[in-house]
Enzyme design. Structure first.
Site: not given
Length: 601
Positions: A162, A297, A439-441
């Site tokens: 990603m 998430r 990670h991821e926000g």
């Protein structure tokens, strides 16, 4: 080195006694499965974790990936891991039968991911990322894209990634500058840079396939102009051979932890020959990518819980064998030292770890069940579980990420000075886990997502459904005398959550979004403690049912341990919401009013 990284007993407790995964098999989609099959899958996952992943946990940390002559070199076992996960169907475990997948319930597939991540998080990242990327192509890509990429990704031959972040655009994706120039050949010319791309390049596979965000020339400003592309490291030429696609690895980051998986900086289009293929409609890339991001998430929360679980079992093992001191009531120095697990404060630290990890794991299983319901239900029922998953996702990502670090820290503390040394795995778990709140926000973004979007979405419908779920559990718990006290405490906390939520929404109306969201992270923490208390009450109900049904004598200590951990969570953790509640209703806007120049010396 510790010898245990997960509890198979707790996994089966959650799957069968708390969330009744077998009930899914009454639906046609899962009707070909049964408990015997689920047990076989779990047994195979644990074996794979023990035999392949766990033995190289420390090796992958000690021997970091390196960029050599333009290619990232990783641990040689990565090639074996990708092949084993491909051949064994682990990358396609959730994929429907008609696409050559195993069609496992998410609850079972996700618990296998948990097992792999507990054994070796870095190793599991490679196949995990590949599944997510292949699922995006499956969901939004053309048949030609599917046929070209997905089979090779799910076989473990090709890696998936990603690719979102850029040097000047991290959380603010509206600022990305990677461009896509249309051509008449059916592809776009891609030009730009991406950073922090997990598994973005390595020699454990024949190719790396990036699911990449970029803006088509002339696209609308901001997030409305973002599109999604498949951008492989190598493309297939007219002869069917793999050739360079002008995607260059310009650097590998050396990290605090999570070292076994490379985090790569990519440069695309330096020779004006990087080709990308549009996934979905133009300018709808963020909508497509959010599918993978939401899955990721929950995956981050699962990974954090897995690491903290492995750390717990390492510290538990140490406390049972390390002998030091005597009980405070014993003054005779001639008495033999006792195992440190006998000391009350050590038991407190172990209870904290267990309360966090088993509460978080239960929450993640709850989310997995809601994913499964969306596959088998329709209409209003399906929408109900979609909204519940929406409101729980920021909590499922952030609570394990933040509290997992604290849990591992307490595990390290149990080992004393030994925990600070690399003779034991706690220091590595501590370093590895620190990435998860990023990670991821980040946690701050999850807080704004929860308070600024999820709580008020559809006129508060998701929040109301959440309240109803907790009230239903509270009502069920009141049937058991031993749980009445905890049901009452959760009810009181839930009432306070409703009051604070309404108060903050009024702040938004009166003072605007900046004041409304200033303490969104604290609101997320408050919400998280209540949510995990709900999960512990669910587990308490399952324990009481088992005990009332004459649970096997060999499981008595397991169930008693569960109840002591429930009591710990309500007594030590849920009580923390009192201080958070006081802060959340305070009327001073300290962080809004603080000016950057006031930080100057």
């Amino acid at each position: 080195m510790a010898t245990k990284f997960v509890s198979e007993r707790n996994i089966k407790f959650l799957l069968y006694e708390v969330f009744d995964v077998e009930s899914l098999t009454k639906y046609e989609y899962y009707s070909e499965h049964n408990r015997k099959m689920f047990d076989m899958v779990l047994k195979a996952a644990v074996k794979l974790g023990k035999d392949l992943l766990f033995p190289i946990f420390e090796e992958m940390d000690r021997n970091q990936p390196e960029l050599v002559n333009g290619e990232v070199k990783v641990h040689p076992a990565v090639k074996t891991i990708m092949k084993e996960f491909g051949d064994g169907g682990w990358i396609s475990s959730r994929v429907p039968f008609d696409q050559d997948g195993e069609q496992l319930p998410s609850m079972v597939a996700d618990i296998c991911e948990f097992i792999f991540a507990a054994a070796n998080y870095s190793a599991n990242a490679y196949p995990g990322l590949t599944f997510g990327a292949s699922h995006l192509i499956e969901s939004f890509g053309s048949k030609a894209l599917y046929d070209t990429y997905v089979p090779r990704m799910r076989s473990g031959e090709w890696q998936g990634t990603m690719a979102l972040t850029e040097p000047e655009a991290g959380s603010s994706l509206s600022d990305i500058t990677t461009m896509a120039e249309p051509t008449t050949e059916g592809y776009y010319r891609i030009k730009g840079q991406k950073i922090f791309i997990s598994a973005g390049d390595h020699d454990g596979v024949a190719n790396v396939v990036h699911l990449m965000l970029a803006k088509i020339e002339g696209a609308p400003a901001g997030v409305k102009g973002i599109s999604l592309f498949v951008v492989p490291k190598k493309r297939i030429d007219e002869k069917g051979d793999l050739v360079s696609n002008d995607v260059v690895s310009s650097g590998v980051y050396h990290k605090l932890g999570y070292r076994g998986c490379p985090i790569v900086q990519l440069s695309m289009g330096d020779k004006n020959d990087c080709r990308g293929w549009l996934v979905g409609e133009p300018h709808s890339g963020l909508k497509c990518m959010f599918q993978m991001m939401n899955e990721a998430r929950i995956g981050v929360g699962m990974g954090a819980t897995a690491m903290a679980t492995a750390a717990y079992y390492a510290s538990l093992e140490y406390t049972k064998t390390r002998r030091q001191g005597r009980k405070v009531s014993q003054k005779d120095p001639s008495l033999s030292p006792i195992a440190i697990i006998e000391h009350a404060d050590v038991k407190r630290m172990l209870l904290f770890q267990r309360a966090v990890i088993e509460g978080a794991q239960s929450l993640l299983m709850q989310c997995s069940k809601f994913v499964d319901y969306q596959k088998v239900l329709t209409g209003e029922e399906r929408e109900k579980y979609h909204l519940l998953l929406e409101i729980l996702t920021p909590v499922a990502k952030s609570y394990p990420s933040e509290m997992g670090i604290q849990a591992i820290s307490q595990g390290l503390q149990c080992l004393g000075g030994s925990g600070y040394c690399d003779d034991y795995p706690l220091e590595q778990y501590y370093r590895d886990c620190r990435i998860h709140p990023i990670h991821e926000g980040t946690t701050g973004i999850q807080g704004m997502d929860l308070l600024g979007r999820k709580v008020i979405m559809h006129d508060g419908q998701a929040f109301l459904l959440y309240i109803n779920e907790l009230q239903s559990t509270i009502k069920a718990a009141r049937k058991y005398k031993v749980l009445e006290k905890y049901a009452g405490e959760l009810s009181d906390a839930l009432t306070k959550l409703e009051e604070i939520t309404h108060h903050l929404v009024s702040i938004a109306q009166l003072q605007g979004p900046e004041a409304f969201l200033a303490d969104a992270t604290l609101y997320l923490e408050f919400f998280g403690h209540i949510t995990v208390a709900w999960q512990w009450l669910l587990q308490g109900i399952a324990v009481q049912k088992a005990l009332n049904n004459g649970a096997a004598k060999k499981d008595y200590n397991f169930y008693r341990g569960k109840m002591f951990t429930l009591r710990y969570f309500f007594g030590y953790e849920l009580s923390k919401t009192l201080g958070l509640a006081k802060r959340l209703v305070a009327d001073d806007r300290l962080t809004v009013e603080m000016q950057p120049e006031y930080f100057n010396d």
